[in-house]
Design an enzyme around this catalytic site. Sequence first.
Site, PDB file in Angstrom:
ATOM      1  N   ALA A 296    -149.412  34.021  24.693  1.00  0.00           N
ATOM      2  CA  ALA A 296    -150.267  32.968  23.992  1.00  0.00           C
ATOM      3  C   ALA A 296    -149.904  31.622  24.274  1.00  0.00           C
ATOM      4  O   ALA A 296    -150.634  30.716  24.038  1.00  0.00           O
ATOM      5  CB  ALA A 296    -150.210  33.322  22.652  1.00  0.00           C
ATOM      6  N   TYR A 350    -143.775  37.275  34.926  1.00  0.00           N
ATOM      7  CA  TYR A 350    -142.521  37.995  35.729  1.00  0.00           C
ATOM      8  C   TYR A 350    -142.742  39.643  36.025  1.00  0.00           C
ATOM      9  O   TYR A 350    -142.741  39.749  37.174  1.00  0.00           O
ATOM     10  CB  TYR A 350    -141.364  37.710  35.103  1.00  0.00           C
ATOM     11  CG  TYR A 350    -139.966  38.405  35.621  1.00  0.00           C
ATOM     12  CD1 TYR A 350    -139.361  37.489  36.901  1.00  0.00           C
ATOM     13  CD2 TYR A 350    -139.365  39.529  35.380  1.00  0.00           C
ATOM     14  CE1 TYR A 350    -138.301  37.998  37.581  1.00  0.00           C
ATOM     15  CE2 TYR A 350    -138.205  39.978  35.971  1.00  0.00           C
ATOM     16  CZ  TYR A 350    -137.849  39.115  36.996  1.00  0.00           C
ATOM     17  OH  TYR A 350    -136.589  39.515  37.619  1.00  0.00           O
TER      18      TYR A 350
END
Length: 445
Positions: A296, A350
């Site tokens: 977010a 990641y």
Amino acid sequence: MADAYLKLVNSPPASVIAKKLGLPRPTELRRYRRGQPMVPGPVLVVASGAAEGLSGQLSGWGLEVRRRTAPGEKLGAIVLDLTTVSDPRELSEPMLAVGASLRDLAPGARVVSISRPADSASEPAAAAARQGVQGAVRSLARELRAGATANGLLLADGMDLADPGALGALQFLLSGRSAYVDGQFLLVGPGADQLPEDADRPLAGRTAVVTGAARGIGAAIAKVLHRDGARVVCVDLPAAGEELAKVSNAAGGTALQLDITSDDAGARILEHARSRYGGLDIMVHNAGITRDKLLANMDQARWDSVINVNLAAQLRINEALLASGAGQAPRVVCLASTSGIAGNRGQTNYAASKAGVIGMVGASAAAFAERGGAINAVAPGFIETEMTARIPWGTREVARRLLPSLQQGGLPVDVAEAVAFLAGDAAGGVNGRTLRVCGQSLVGA
């Protein structure tokens, strides 16, 4: 980063107090040291069928082989041959025989099963038995203590234990090189021609490139590859020049200051390796970054930078390696992460990059094999690095102790040992695979 608790509970009188209080008591792991025995005691062979061939191979390595335990004798390993099982009911006798000997295991012992992949079975009963082996061994790994581990080899149909690829993988899983590999199964297929002549210098005469080599896991990889006989080219950003020079000097190699995201990175790596050493045999994609944020709150710059360094750069360099017309393709080892397997809060970028590495490795295997090379990945879990040192103390301590049996984080050298194995002839039958080095935990990055 040192694990102070581990050192504390392994020293008197703290060890006695920890035992009385029922506190976790992780054991210092048995890691590889040149000249040490492969295993810390005799090897018990348990087989669903004839075991003469396996026993002969182990004896040929100078190991004492047992078919049954002797009273008071501590075992260095149990090797469980289940390559012939075709029905789940056939697992009972050998698995219970292993169970009866678990209390005889020495600290740092190994349990290794050898079986076949379930997806190659033609009958449902055989597939069930083969998959059952994996469930049993993964669960057994969670029961072991004192630094012992349990792992498995999956031999492709048509292969036997005399195949160099099978023997090389078995040696790795029995030795101290696999200290932080636990509850894992490694698929071995044809492709290995022979085992290294010198088990202590299996990469002698090879030239290896390691990206992100200036610190942490990359520096450990460079040093282990050098220890194993390789000539090492250490690559990192110009900003890391001083640290890079120290690592390259320690590894007896050369330094190449390079941004791996540049379009010509692959060409520059090849040119450096050829001009200095005559070619490139091993490519280790270790360089990686994190830019953590909840999705977010994620911006495009954070997302794109992680994908570019951790994944897109590897893709471009691999394309350059395959496009090169000089000699055979190298053996490539890529750094993935357990975050790319299980996910991790605040690491969508990641985890996407590291899951992408795993996908890239599987899809690239055939192309590298056609050129005489191979490509595999190592997925570290909770490794004691600068990255995990930034985790809050309480979270970090819980993550260490929640590991099912080892109860500690791994060290950079544990990742380096797996990389060195996959880079050499002993892993000649392994291609397109991802080996987790995580102590059987999916915690951490």
